[in-house]
Design a protein around this motif. Sequence first.
Motif, short mmCIF file in Angstrom:
data_model
loop_
_atom_site.label_atom_id
_atom_site.label_comp_id
_atom_site.label_asym_id
_atom_site.label_seq_id
_atom_site.Cartn_x
_atom_site.Cartn_y
_atom_site.Cartn_z
N LEU A 12 0.83 -1.20 0.00
CA LEU A 12 0.00 0.00 0.00
C LEU A 12 0.87 1.25 0.00
N ILE A 13 1.91 1.26 0.82
CA ILE A 13 2.82 2.41 0.87
C ILE A 13 3.52 2.60 -0.48
N ALA A 14 3.94 1.50 -1.10
CA ALA A 14 4.60 1.58 -2.40
C ALA A 14 3.66 2.16 -3.45
N VAL A 15 2.41 1.74 -3.43
CA VAL A 15 1.43 2.26 -4.40
C VAL A 15 1.20 3.74 -4.16
N LEU A 16 1.13 4.14 -2.91
CA LEU A 16 0.93 5.56 -2.61
C LEU A 16 2.13 6.40 -3.03
N LEU A 17 3.34 5.87 -2.83
CA LEU A 17 4.54 6.64 -3.17
C LEU A 17 4.78 6.71 -4.68
N PHE A 18 4.66 5.58 -5.36
CA PHE A 18 5.05 5.52 -6.77
C PHE A 18 3.89 5.53 -7.74
N GLY A 19 2.70 5.24 -7.30
CA GLY A 19 1.56 5.14 -8.20
C GLY A 19 1.48 3.75 -8.78
N ALA A 20 0.27 3.29 -9.02
CA ALA A 20 0.05 1.91 -9.47
C ALA A 20 0.69 1.64 -10.83
N LYS A 25 7.18 -1.21 -13.54
CA LYS A 25 8.46 -0.72 -14.05
C LYS A 25 9.53 -0.77 -12.97
N LEU A 26 9.15 -0.40 -11.75
CA LEU A 26 10.08 -0.43 -10.64
C LEU A 26 10.53 -1.86 -10.35
N ALA A 27 9.59 -2.79 -10.35
CA ALA A 27 9.91 -4.19 -10.11
C ALA A 27 10.82 -4.74 -11.21
N ARG A 28 10.54 -4.40 -12.46
CA ARG A 28 11.35 -4.87 -13.59
C ARG A 28 12.77 -4.33 -13.49
N SER A 29 12.91 -3.05 -13.20
CA SER A 29 14.25 -2.48 -13.12
C SER A 29 15.02 -3.04 -11.92
N THR A 30 14.31 -3.32 -10.83
CA THR A 30 14.96 -3.94 -9.67
C THR A 30 15.45 -5.34 -10.02
N GLY A 31 14.63 -6.10 -10.74
CA GLY A 31 15.02 -7.44 -11.17
C GLY A 31 16.22 -7.42 -12.10
N GLN A 32 16.23 -6.46 -13.03
CA GLN A 32 17.36 -6.34 -13.94
C GLN A 32 18.64 -5.97 -13.19
N ALA A 33 18.52 -5.07 -12.23
CA ALA A 33 19.70 -4.67 -11.44
C ALA A 33 20.23 -5.86 -10.64
N MET A 34 19.33 -6.64 -10.08
CA MET A 34 19.76 -7.82 -9.33
C MET A 34 20.44 -8.83 -10.24
N GLY A 35 19.92 -9.00 -11.47
CA GLY A 35 20.54 -9.90 -12.44
C GLY A 35 21.93 -9.45 -12.83
N GLU A 36 22.10 -8.16 -13.06
CA GLU A 36 23.42 -7.62 -13.41
C GLU A 36 24.39 -7.79 -12.25
N PHE A 37 23.92 -7.56 -11.03
CA PHE A 37 24.76 -7.75 -9.86
C PHE A 37 25.21 -9.20 -9.76
N GLN A 38 24.27 -10.13 -9.98
CA GLN A 38 24.59 -11.56 -9.91
C GLN A 38 25.62 -11.94 -10.97
N ARG A 39 25.45 -11.44 -12.19
CA ARG A 39 26.42 -11.73 -13.27
C ARG A 39 27.80 -11.17 -12.93
N GLY A 40 27.83 -9.96 -12.40
CA GLY A 40 29.11 -9.37 -12.01
C GLY A 40 29.80 -10.16 -10.92
N ARG A 41 29.01 -10.61 -9.95
CA ARG A 41 29.58 -11.41 -8.86
C ARG A 41 30.11 -12.74 -9.38
N GLU A 42 29.40 -13.36 -10.31
CA GLU A 42 29.86 -14.62 -10.89
C GLU A 42 31.16 -14.42 -11.68
N GLU A 43 31.26 -13.29 -12.40
CA GLU A 43 32.49 -13.00 -13.15
C GLU A 43 33.67 -12.84 -12.20
N ILE A 44 33.45 -12.13 -11.10
CA ILE A 44 34.53 -11.93 -10.13
C ILE A 44 34.93 -13.27 -9.50
#
Length: 74
Positions: A12-20, A25-44
Amino acid sequence: MPGGMELAIVLLIAVLLFGASKIPKLARSTGQAMGEFQRGREEIDQELQDIREGSDAEASDVETEESTRSANSS
């Protein structure tokens, strides 16, 4: 782990802050960022493993050379 009521309040707070419309979009970008982080960690991790294997190989080469020198000297 948060329970059902806590999760509902956070949503509810997230909907109020960001709008429905922006939540997906926020969830998708968070997922992509987590995927990039995971790939970077695997490379290291892979680079560190390669370095460890390389230093192990160098150490065994040095031991082999020292053994050969010792055998030739005797």
